[in-house]
Enzyme design. Structure first.
Site, PDB file in Angstrom:
ATOM      1  CB  THR A   1      -0.922   0.047   1.237  1.00 13.10           C
ATOM      2  OG1 THR A   1      -0.114   0.161   2.407  1.00 13.10           O
ATOM      3  CG2 THR A   1      -1.789  -1.193   1.342  1.00 13.10           C
ATOM      4  CG  HIS A   2       0.366   4.371   1.264  1.00  8.99           C
ATOM      5  ND1 HIS A   2      -0.414   5.502   1.159  1.00  8.99           N
ATOM      6  CD2 HIS A   2      -0.268   3.564   2.149  1.00  8.99           C
ATOM      7  CE1 HIS A   2      -1.462   5.398   1.964  1.00  8.99           C
ATOM      8  NE2 HIS A   2      -1.407   4.225   2.576  1.00  8.99           N
TER       9      HIS A   2
ATOM     10  CB  SER B   1      18.827   2.388 -25.251  1.00  5.89           C
ATOM     11  OG  SER B   1      19.524   3.592 -25.507  1.00  5.89           O
TER      12      SER B   1
ATOM     13  CE  LYS C   1      17.210   1.829 -20.058  1.00  6.20           C
ATOM     14  NZ  LYS C   1      16.924   3.218 -20.396  1.00  6.20           N
TER      15      LYS C   1
ATOM     16  CD  GLU D   1       8.246   2.480 -21.013  1.00  6.00           C
ATOM     17  OE1 GLU D   1       8.855   3.135 -20.165  1.00  6.00           O
ATOM     18  OE2 GLU D   1       8.741   2.168 -22.106  1.00  6.00           O
TER      19      GLU D   1
ATOM     20  CD  GLN E   1     -19.615  12.695 -41.606  1.00  8.41           C
ATOM     21  OE1 GLN E   1     -20.592  12.543 -42.312  1.00  8.41           O
ATOM     22  NE2 GLN E   1     -18.589  13.451 -41.951  1.00  8.41           N
TER      23      GLN E   1
HETATM   24  N1  ARG Z   1     -22.156  10.313 -42.955  1.00 12.44           N
HETATM   25  C1  ARG Z   1     -23.268  10.626 -42.115  1.00 12.44           C
HETATM   26  C2  ARG Z   1     -22.942  10.250 -40.672  1.00 12.44           C
HETATM   27  O1  ARG Z   1     -22.026   9.575 -40.462  1.00 12.44           O
HETATM   28  C3  ARG Z   1     -24.464   9.863 -42.561  1.00 12.44           C
HETATM   29  C4  ARG Z   1     -25.756  10.558 -42.312  1.00 12.44           C
HETATM   30  C5  ARG Z   1     -25.845  11.793 -43.091  1.00 12.44           C
HETATM   31  N2  ARG Z   1     -27.156  12.321 -43.068  1.00 12.44           N
HETATM   32  C6  ARG Z   1     -27.409  13.520 -43.553  1.00 12.44           C
HETATM   33  N3  ARG Z   1     -28.624  13.884 -43.520  1.00 12.44           N
HETATM   34  N4  ARG Z   1     -26.482  14.265 -44.046  1.00 12.44           N
HETATM   35  O2  ARG Z   1     -23.617  10.639 -39.752  1.00 12.44           O
END
Ligand code: ARG
Length: 464
Positions: free
Chosen positions: A158-159, A280, A286, A293, A325
């Protein structure tokens, strides 16, 4: 001939600016949804037969063409065009180019708004099952290691200070538990995605009596959405998926941190395989734990995706907005990152070798059984707080005389409390300390063995 040649160009008097076209195009990344989009379109073509939008022959023609388009995209034979905005317009255009007028009928009643989220739901469902399999695999590696090192004693911390002795297998099994919760969270995200949104149209519901239940069945969804406005604008399932990824990576990151520390010269608890460490360019001696990581580092970007998505969603009025989108890149990158980290981790961890003697020796230095000594006094009737103070003094004495608790003689101990008797020497070893934690969840070997058994059974069940 229309001035604006887009599929939606009828009402426009000017073409879309090149810059706006480039700005809004998403094919570069949503091309990944081509399979889902085509499978969905095939099901949709079938669904249009009953309401007499398509004849059976027309549906057949569309389906056959879509299958060819699928092969064409898969093989790279059919290039996708960025100027066609997104994967949906690309596929529809390819279809129309191939079969003409009939192809133009497919979009009846459908909107890209219900189409895109249906694709995304199919994608999340698939990714979820793949990720769950990978979690299972990593859990199996962990359980194998735990079984192999069942009796290895190490210091628990712990710690980051030596605290009490534990079994290495108990420490490893802690990660099994974390991953088990991650698995449940991914399964829950999969259930959230498992809802058919197709049939919602642009926002108000499709304008034709489409049998949504049949569509759901065909596309493998277990239920249909109950509100079209919600259906086209809901991305909760993506947030849930990414959140599950963020938490999973938090766990991997913690494990990475331990492996990084444990593989230092200072700790020397573990040796990572040459195959998963790097050298390294300047220091010849190394051996760096880069995989651990990088896994720790990649966690940050998924946190970023989660916050990005939540922020993107928080101000959106109903229903669809183009902002949505922006859900795709974080979604895809989360799935890729989680999968890649899990896969490499299975390999890297399986190849790690623990320096058991070093670990056990570390558990013998640093008064790790001081609590056990206090509990001995408690069992003799000394109130715990008093016992704590007495043992504190004993530890100070040991520190001054550069001695470990185990080597104190009964005479020495009696100077601190008369209730010590000869049997005290039996409780001062790391082994006896561990054996005394014999209750559910404790580090006693019998309990850890039980948990390993339970884990194996769960893994078999989860795989099925
Ligand atoms: N490429 C658009 C998206 O990923 C699809 C829907 C687009 N609809 C629109 N009315 N422009 O959301």
């Amino acid at each position: 001939m229309a001035v604006n040649k887009k599929a939606w160009g009828g009402r426009f008097r000017e073409p879309l600016a090149k810059s706006a076209e480039e700005f809004s195009s998403s094919v570069a990344y949503d091309r990944r949804l081509y399979k889902q989009d085509i499978v969905q379109s095939i099901a949709y073509a079938r669904a249009l037969v009953k309401p007499h939008i398509l004849s059976a022959a027309e549906a057949k023609k569309i389906i056959r063409a879509l299958e060819e388009i699928m092969k064409g995209i898969e093989s790279g034979r059919l290039p996708l065009r960025p100027e066609l905005e997104d994967i949906h317009m690309n596929i529809e255009t390819l279809l129309i180019e191939r079969i003409g007028e009939v192809g133009k009928k497919l979009h009846s009643g459908r909107s890209r708004n219900d189409q895109v989220v249906t694709d995304a739901r199919m994608y999340v469902k698939y990714e979820t099952t793949e990720i769950v399999l990978l979690i299972n695999k990593l859990q199996t590696v962990i359980v194998d290691l735990a079984e192999k090192h069942l009796k290895v004693v190490m210091p628990g911390y712990t710690h980051l200070q030596r605290a009490q002795p534990v079994l290495l297998s108990h420490h490893l099994m802690a990660y099994y538990e974390m991953l088990q919760r991650d698995k449940e969270r991914f399964l829950a995200a999969g259930r959230a995605a498992d809802c058919l949104t197709l049939g919602s149209g642009a926002l108000a519901g499709a304008g034709f009596p489409i049998d949504r239940d049949a569509l759901a069945k065909e596309l493998g969804f277990s239920r249909v959405s109950r509100n079209s406005l919600d259906a086209v604008s809901d991305r909760d399932f993506i947030v849930e998926f990414v959140a599950a990824g963020a938490l999973l990576l938090t766990h991997i990151s913690r494990l990475s941190e331990e492996l990084v520390i444990w593989s230092t010269y200072e700790f020397d608890f573990v040796e990572l395989s040459d195959r998963y460490t790097t050298g390294s360019s300047i220091m010849p001696q190394k051996k760096n734990p880069d995989v651990a990581e990088l896994s720790r580092g990649k966690t940050g970007r998924v946190f970023g995706h989660l916050l990005g998505l939540l922020t993107m969603l928080k101000g959106l009025p109903l229903a669809y907005n183009r902002d949505l989108q922006e859900d795709k890149e974080p979604l895809f990158d989360t799935a890729d990152t989680v999968r890649r980290v899990l896969s490499i981790y299975c390999e890297m961890l399986a190849g790690a070798s623990f320096n058991c003697e070093v670990m056990t020796a570390a558990a013998r230095k640093g008064y790790l059984t001081a609590t056990d000594l206090a509990y001995y006094l408690v069992r003799q009737g000394v109130p715990f707080r008093e016992a704590h103070a007495i043992v504190g003094k004993i530890v100070a004495y040991c520190e001054e005389s550069n001695m470990q608790l185990e080597y104190l003689s009964l005479t020495q101990l009696k100077q601190f409390s008369p209730v010590f008797t000869y049997d005290v020497t039996r409780i001062l070893s790391a082994e006896s300390s561990i054996a005394s934690r014999d209750l559910p969840g404790g580090t006693a070997a019998v309990r850890v063995r039980e948990e390993i058994k339970r884990a194996r059974k769960n893994l078999l069940h989860d795989k099925a």
